[in-house]
Design a protein around this motif. Structure first.
Motif, PDB file in Angstrom:
ATOM      1  N   ILE A 194      -8.732   7.499  -2.067  1.00  0.00           N
ATOM      2  CA  ILE A 194      -7.346   7.978  -2.000  1.00  0.00           C
ATOM      3  C   ILE A 194      -6.395   6.971  -2.649  1.00  0.00           C
ATOM      4  N   LYS A 195      -6.655   5.687  -2.403  1.00  0.00           N
ATOM      5  CA  LYS A 195      -5.797   4.641  -2.972  1.00  0.00           C
ATOM      6  C   LYS A 195      -5.870   4.658  -4.502  1.00  0.00           C
ATOM      7  N   ASN A 196      -7.062   4.846  -5.036  1.00  0.00           N
ATOM      8  CA  ASN A 196      -7.224   4.903  -6.497  1.00  0.00           C
ATOM      9  C   ASN A 196      -6.553   6.144  -7.074  1.00  0.00           C
ATOM     10  N   ILE A 197      -6.701   7.278  -6.382  1.00  0.00           N
ATOM     11  CA  ILE A 197      -6.049   8.512  -6.831  1.00  0.00           C
ATOM     12  C   ILE A 197      -4.531   8.335  -6.847  1.00  0.00           C
ATOM     13  N   GLY A 198      -4.019   7.587  -5.851  1.00  0.00           N
ATOM     14  CA  GLY A 198      -2.580   7.370  -5.719  1.00  0.00           C
ATOM     15  C   GLY A 198      -1.964   6.548  -6.835  1.00  0.00           C
ATOM     16  N   LYS A 199      -2.793   5.945  -7.681  1.00  0.00           N
ATOM     17  CA  LYS A 199      -2.246   5.198  -8.828  1.00  0.00           C
ATOM     18  C   LYS A 199      -1.615   6.141  -9.847  1.00  0.00           C
ATOM     19  N   ASP A 200      -2.097   7.379  -9.882  1.00  0.00           N
ATOM     20  CA  ASP A 200      -1.614   8.340 -10.882  1.00  0.00           C
ATOM     21  C   ASP A 200      -0.873   9.525 -10.282  1.00  0.00           C
ATOM     22  N   LYS A 201      -0.941   9.687  -8.944  1.00  0.00           N
ATOM     23  CA  LYS A 201      -0.372  10.878  -8.319  1.00  0.00           C
ATOM     24  C   LYS A 201       0.441  10.504  -7.083  1.00  0.00           C
ATOM     25  N   THR A 202       1.294  11.417  -6.665  1.00  0.00           N
ATOM     26  CA  THR A 202       1.999  11.277  -5.397  1.00  0.00           C
ATOM     27  C   THR A 202       1.067  11.767  -4.291  1.00  0.00           C
ATOM     28  N   VAL A 203       0.945  10.973  -3.221  1.00  0.00           N
ATOM     29  CA  VAL A 203       0.064  11.346  -2.102  1.00  0.00           C
ATOM     30  C   VAL A 203       0.875  11.381  -0.810  1.00  0.00           C
ATOM     31  N   PHE A 204       0.785  12.505  -0.112  1.00  0.00           N
ATOM     32  CA  PHE A 204       1.459  12.693   1.181  1.00  0.00           C
ATOM     33  C   PHE A 204       0.361  13.042   2.177  1.00  0.00           C
ATOM     34  N   LEU A 205       0.061  12.109   3.096  1.00  0.00           N
ATOM     35  CA  LEU A 205      -1.086  12.315   3.978  1.00  0.00           C
ATOM     36  C   LEU A 205      -0.726  12.084   5.433  1.00  0.00           C
ATOM     37  N   SER A 206      -1.369  12.862   6.298  1.00  0.00           N
ATOM     38  CA  SER A 206      -1.192  12.661   7.737  1.00  0.00           C
ATOM     39  C   SER A 206      -2.435  11.995   8.306  1.00  0.00           C
ATOM     40  N   THR A 207      -2.257  11.186   9.324  1.00  0.00           N
ATOM     41  CA  THR A 207      -3.376  10.498   9.959  1.00  0.00           C
ATOM     42  C   THR A 207      -2.939   9.942  11.312  1.00  0.00           C
ATOM     43  N   HIS A 208      -3.929   9.661  12.165  1.00  0.00           N
ATOM     44  CA  HIS A 208      -3.663   8.977  13.433  1.00  0.00           C
ATOM     45  C   HIS A 208      -4.129   7.522  13.380  1.00  0.00           C
ATOM     46  N   ILE A 209      -4.697   7.123  12.258  1.00  0.00           N
ATOM     47  CA  ILE A 209      -5.321   5.797  12.162  1.00  0.00           C
ATOM     48  C   ILE A 209      -4.341   4.825  11.502  1.00  0.00           C
ATOM     49  N   MET A 210      -3.810   3.901  12.294  1.00  0.00           N
ATOM     50  CA  MET A 210      -2.790   2.990  11.787  1.00  0.00           C
ATOM     51  C   MET A 210      -3.331   2.047  10.708  1.00  0.00           C
ATOM     52  N   GLN A 211      -4.593   1.602  10.878  1.00  0.00           N
ATOM     53  CA  GLN A 211      -5.180   0.709   9.861  1.00  0.00           C
ATOM     54  C   GLN A 211      -5.274   1.407   8.514  1.00  0.00           C
ATOM     55  N   GLU A 212      -5.498   2.699   8.564  1.00  0.00           N
ATOM     56  CA  GLU A 212      -5.576   3.496   7.335  1.00  0.00           C
ATOM     57  C   GLU A 212      -4.234   3.504   6.611  1.00  0.00           C
ATOM     58  N   VAL A 213      -3.181   3.688   7.378  1.00  0.00           N
ATOM     59  CA  VAL A 213      -1.832   3.708   6.809  1.00  0.00           C
ATOM     60  C   VAL A 213      -1.509   2.355   6.184  1.00  0.00           C
ATOM     61  N   GLU A 214      -1.812   1.284   6.909  1.00  0.00           N
ATOM     62  CA  GLU A 214      -1.524  -0.056   6.400  1.00  0.00           C
ATOM     63  C   GLU A 214      -2.325  -0.363   5.137  1.00  0.00           C
ATOM     64  N   ALA A 215      -3.552   0.203   5.061  1.00  0.00           N
ATOM     65  CA  ALA A 215      -4.425  -0.073   3.916  1.00  0.00           C
ATOM     66  C   ALA A 215      -4.054   0.741   2.678  1.00  0.00           C
ATOM     67  N   ILE A 216      -3.483   1.923   2.889  1.00  0.00           N
ATOM     68  CA  ILE A 216      -3.275   2.856   1.772  1.00  0.00           C
ATOM     69  C   ILE A 216      -1.810   3.029   1.386  1.00  0.00           C
ATOM     70  N   CYS A 217      -0.938   3.151   2.383  1.00  0.00           N
ATOM     71  CA  CYS A 217       0.409   3.713   2.148  1.00  0.00           C
ATOM     72  C   CYS A 217       1.454   2.675   1.769  1.00  0.00           C
ATOM     73  N   ASP A 218       2.475   3.142   1.042  1.00  0.00           N
ATOM     74  CA  ASP A 218       3.647   2.337   0.703  1.00  0.00           C
ATOM     75  C   ASP A 218       4.734   2.507   1.769  1.00  0.00           C
ATOM     76  N   ARG A 219       4.708   3.661   2.427  1.00  0.00           N
ATOM     77  CA  ARG A 219       5.826   4.052   3.284  1.00  0.00           C
ATOM     78  C   ARG A 219       5.319   4.965   4.396  1.00  0.00           C
ATOM     79  N   ILE A 220       6.045   4.983   5.520  1.00  0.00           N
ATOM     80  CA  ILE A 220       5.691   5.898   6.606  1.00  0.00           C
ATOM     81  C   ILE A 220       6.885   6.779   6.980  1.00  0.00           C
ATOM     82  N   ILE A 221       6.559   7.993   7.382  1.00  0.00           N
ATOM     83  CA  ILE A 221       7.526   8.884   8.020  1.00  0.00           C
ATOM     84  C   ILE A 221       6.900   9.292   9.344  1.00  0.00           C
ATOM     85  N   ILE A 222       7.604   9.030  10.452  1.00  0.00           N
ATOM     86  CA  ILE A 222       7.080   9.369  11.779  1.00  0.00           C
ATOM     87  C   ILE A 222       7.867  10.562  12.322  1.00  0.00           C
ATOM     88  N   ILE A 223       7.117  11.564  12.784  1.00  0.00           N
ATOM     89  CA  ILE A 223       7.723  12.751  13.387  1.00  0.00           C
ATOM     90  C   ILE A 223       7.302  12.838  14.848  1.00  0.00           C
TER      91      ILE A 223
END
Length: 263
Positions: free
Chosen positions: A207-236
């Motif tokens: 997913i991280k490699n794909i995100g180099k060329d595309k916009t990625v909007f993903l949901s997850t419950h795993i905080m380590q995943e967010v820290e490893a992959i994401c630039d930004r968070i939106i919490i609902i």
């Protein structure tokens, strides 16, 4: 006569000024849309007496990897289904790549690669056979199939039926399908659910490699995943946005932020 001439010149200048301002405003609007992959404005969705989404607004810039977080039942999947045209909102508006999700559904679908929470696959089909079927649906050149098989690391398993694959490889098939028509935006609803630790690492890197060329909007419950992959968070939480921030700006434990915002 001189006064008439001056009046004509001033009128001409006034018209030219108005045209310049109009062109400038149109350019600004175009530039904003150009760099905005997802735009959500005052979206509300109700199921019976329950508001799944309550006046939700946010935007995602091109090239961002954004983690969409929230407890079960917070409204994550509902919003993702609205963005991918599977559901319609009761109020508000949303667009993907400048296409309105209500009035330009076909264009939205062509712009988005969607991996739903429960990955719908035909288990009796072989991997390549399933991707050929999906290419026909999207009217995509079948030469793209080999590209996504390589990109998603499916090569060692592509001779098997989907029903014979592990959970991790089934997720890869789902990602390959989402990428097949080369969309600008990927919307992934809990893409790593049920994976073992090794599979988690592999899919995160993918997913991280794909995100180099595309916009990625993903949901997850795993905080380590967010820290490893994401630039930004939106919490609902309970259908409302309670946090929208760059991870680098939070300055504290993400799990702690999540608990504070979703009590």
């Amino acid at each position: 006569m001189f006064n008439e001439f001056t009046k004509k010149v001033n009128t001409k200048n006034y018209i030219n000024l108005n045209l310049s301002i109009t062109v400038l405003l149109l350019f600004i609007i175009f530039a904003q849309n150009k760099y905005m992959s997802i735009e959500v404005k005052n979206i509300t969705k109700t199921y019976g007496e329950q508001k799944a989404l309550d006046n939700v607004s946010f935007s995602v810039n091109k090239g961002e990897i954004v983690g969409f977080l929230g407890p079960n039942g917070a409204g994550k999947s509902t919003l993702m289904k609205i963005l991918t045209t599977y559901l319609t909102s009761d109020e508000g508006s949303a667009s993907v790549n400048g296409f309105d999700v209500s009035s330009a559904q076909k264009s939205v679908q062509q712009s988005v690669g969607y991996l739903p929470e429960h990955n719908p696959l035909y288990l009796d089909l072989y991997v390549r056979e399933y991707l050929e079927f999906s290419a026909d649906v999207h009217k995509t050149d079948k030469s793209r199939i080999e590209e996504v098989i390589t990109l998603t690391g499916l090569t060692p398993e592509c001779h098997k039926k989907i029903g014979e694959l592990s959970k991790g490889y089934r997720q890869r098939v789902g990602l390959a399908t989402a990428l097949l028509h080369n969309p600008d935006v990927l919307i992934l609803d809990e893409p790593t659910t049920g994976l073992d630790p090794n599979q988690l690492v592999e899919i995160r890197e993918l997913i991280k490699n794909i995100g180099k060329d595309k916009t990625v909007f993903l949901s997850t419950h795993i905080m380590q995943e967010v820290e490893a992959i994401c630039d930004r968070i939106i919490i609902i939480n309970k259908g409302q946005i309670v946090e929208d921030a760059l991870i680098a700006d939070l300055g504290k434990n993400l799990e702690k932020v999540f608990r504070e915002k979703t009590k």
